[in-house]
Design an enzyme around this catalytic site. Structure first.
Site, PDB file in Angstrom:
ATOM      1  N   GLY A  26      34.612  42.982  35.037  1.00  0.00           N
ATOM      2  CA  GLY A  26      33.771  44.026  35.620  1.00  0.00           C
ATOM      3  C   GLY A  26      34.534  44.729  36.726  1.00  0.00           C
ATOM      4  O   GLY A  26      35.614  44.285  37.136  1.00  0.00           O
ATOM      5  N   LEU A  27      33.950  45.804  37.215  1.00  0.00           N
ATOM      6  CA  LEU A  27      34.585  46.601  38.262  1.00  0.00           C
ATOM      7  C   LEU A  27      34.788  45.791  39.541  1.00  0.00           C
ATOM      8  O   LEU A  27      34.110  44.781  39.757  1.00  0.00           O
ATOM      9  CB  LEU A  27      33.707  47.819  38.592  1.00  0.00           C
ATOM     10  CG  LEU A  27      33.526  48.857  37.481  1.00  0.00           C
ATOM     11  CD1 LEU A  27      32.445  49.862  37.890  1.00  0.00           C
ATOM     12  CD2 LEU A  27      34.842  49.575  37.190  1.00  0.00           C
ATOM     13  N   SER A  28      35.685  46.267  40.376  1.00  0.00           N
ATOM     14  CA  SER A  28      35.832  45.702  41.715  1.00  0.00           C
ATOM     15  C   SER A  28      34.499  45.880  42.447  1.00  0.00           C
ATOM     16  O   SER A  28      33.924  46.967  42.420  1.00  0.00           O
ATOM     17  CB  SER A  28      36.956  46.444  42.446  1.00  0.00           C
ATOM     18  OG  SER A  28      37.084  45.961  43.759  1.00  0.00           O
ATOM     19  N   GLY A  29      33.981  44.817  43.034  1.00  0.00           N
ATOM     20  CA  GLY A  29      32.701  44.897  43.728  1.00  0.00           C
ATOM     21  C   GLY A  29      31.494  44.648  42.845  1.00  0.00           C
ATOM     22  O   GLY A  29      30.351  44.696  43.303  1.00  0.00           O
ATOM     23  N   GLY A  31      30.658  41.905  41.504  1.00  0.00           N
ATOM     24  CA  GLY A  31      30.066  40.596  41.781  1.00  0.00           C
ATOM     25  C   GLY A  31      30.653  39.445  40.956  1.00  0.00           C
ATOM     26  O   GLY A  31      30.147  38.326  41.009  1.00  0.00           O
ATOM     27  N   LYS A  32      31.731  39.719  40.227  1.00  0.00           N
ATOM     28  CA  LYS A  32      32.378  38.698  39.364  1.00  0.00           C
ATOM     29  C   LYS A  32      32.674  37.402  40.116  1.00  0.00           C
ATOM     30  O   LYS A  32      32.249  36.329  39.709  1.00  0.00           O
ATOM     31  CB  LYS A  32      33.740  39.198  38.858  1.00  0.00           C
ATOM     32  CG  LYS A  32      33.747  40.379  37.967  1.00  0.00           C
ATOM     33  CD  LYS A  32      35.176  40.768  37.607  1.00  0.00           C
ATOM     34  CE  LYS A  32      36.075  41.109  38.776  1.00  0.00           C
ATOM     35  NZ  LYS A  32      35.640  42.254  39.583  1.00  0.00           N
ATOM     36  N   SER A  33      33.435  37.528  41.199  1.00  0.00           N
ATOM     37  CA  SER A  33      33.859  36.353  41.956  1.00  0.00           C
ATOM     38  C   SER A  33      32.661  35.625  42.540  1.00  0.00           C
ATOM     39  O   SER A  33      32.603  34.394  42.541  1.00  0.00           O
ATOM     40  CB  SER A  33      34.773  36.758  43.111  1.00  0.00           C
ATOM     41  OG  SER A  33      36.097  36.405  42.850  1.00  0.00           O
ATOM     42  N   SER A 117      40.234  42.831  34.926  1.00  0.00           N
ATOM     43  CA  SER A 117      40.709  42.839  33.525  1.00  0.00           C
ATOM     44  C   SER A 117      40.101  44.005  32.748  1.00  0.00           C
ATOM     45  O   SER A 117      39.298  43.800  31.845  1.00  0.00           O
ATOM     46  CB  SER A 117      40.428  41.498  32.839  1.00  0.00           C
ATOM     47  OG  SER A 117      39.092  41.051  33.011  1.00  0.00           O
TER      48      SER A 117
END
Lengths: 216, 216
Positions: A26-29, A31-33, A117
């Site tokens: 997903g995009l930066s920000g 919420g992946k991490s 990614s």
């Protein structure tokens, strides 16, 4: 130690349950991490063996930049193996992470990866690697999780101030601004990134449970 | 998901016991892999989480040769990132393995690595990496195990026929024949490679137990 003993032991690999790779994209920000870490904490509470691979533990080691490698390994080496933001570098970044995630999976762990990614081809190569090395064709060893958060929300959150820099032209080739993000076409899980983290993490846990990836 | 929740979860990393890296080094045919696999099996029986990193699971993935990378990633990419037998390639080979072993250690596993790793400097860089990332200065997170087997014995065993090829000049720069092996100066464990595998594996287990690396 004679040769017979040697050979015997070599064939005697440990019979261990294979884990799986949960690949957050997903995009930066988006919420992946955050979601990956919440899932990790929940799995830990459940007594499962899991681990989060993300920029924090990869960027300073395995996928170090040329700048980090140079003082230790020299300039030529750093230029060759260090990873910057060129197309080859980005491809190799994901390839190495995919390989490590696969080894974690072989070791019986649930590997949670959290990287933008952005390219379908890169993600699909990891999917192929993990699937090819699986010992059970019916087992779901690669779980692609699309953390789908509108770019406006990601940019509002901007936890690392990267969107601001990208808008100011200080970062080039930033995903979502001046570089593409290719959404997964058939992710195993499609998360609405505007929902609360806890709820999203529970969706992942429930999915893993439904695929018999939890021991208890 | 609001920004506050995001931040909260990011700080909430899982409190997990750190594992360790058991780094086997020695000539080809010394018995590194055999002993590492025997230790792995014993740890598994003891209910410990461990995993062997060796040529079998690294050379086809993370440290793939240019020949393996080329069909998938193209020639230029393969030449840059693929690992052959040049000095830079060998250095990067050990660096990547060290980084992966460190991540396994952070994940709470006992990572057993079995590579010739002939150069002191390369091994010491891994030692530094693992020690630097340790959270407990008194904990022994890097255990260098020197599998010391006379080259005559290794050459007699020659399980992969590599000494024969090296003697025939078909392999250049083979450790012990026409490339040096730098013995560890202060390995945590120095094993007599002529003893039975079981006995050597027990020595490793006992050492790990003495350093409180086993949970039970």
């Amino acid at each position: 130690m004679n040769e017979k003993t040697l050979v015997t032991w070599h064939n005697h690999s440990v019979d261990r349950k294979r884990g799986c790779v949960v690949w957050f994209t997903g995009l930066s920000g988006s919420g992946k991490s955050t979601v990956a870490n919440c899932v990790d904490a929940k799995l830990h509470q459940l007594g499962e063996a899991s681990f989060v691979l993300d920029g924090d533990n990869i960027r300073h080691g395995l996928n170090a930049s040329p700048e980090l490698l140079e003082p230790i390994h020299g300039g030529e080496y750093a230029k060759r193996f260090g990873l910057s933001f060129g197309p080859q570098d980005r491809e190799e970044n994901i390839r190495r992470i995919g390989c490590v995630a696969e080894v974690f999976c072989s070791a019986g762990l649930i590997a949670l990866t959290a990287f933008v990614s952005p390219y379908r081809a890169d993600r699909n190569r990891v999917r192929d690697l993990v699937s090819e090395t699986s010992t059970d064709p019916l087992s779901m060893d690669f779980v692609e999780v699309f953390v789908d958060t509108p770019i406006e929300i990601c940019e509002q959150r901007d936890p690392k101030g990267l969107y601001k820099k990208a808008r100011a032209g200080e970062i080039k080739g930033f995903t979502g601004i001046d570089a593409p993000y290719e959404s997964p076409e058939n992710p195993e899980l499609h998360l609405d990134g505007e929902l609360p983290v806890e709820e999203l993490a529970e969706q992942v846990i429930e999915f893993l449970r439904s695929k018999s990836k939890l021991r208890r």
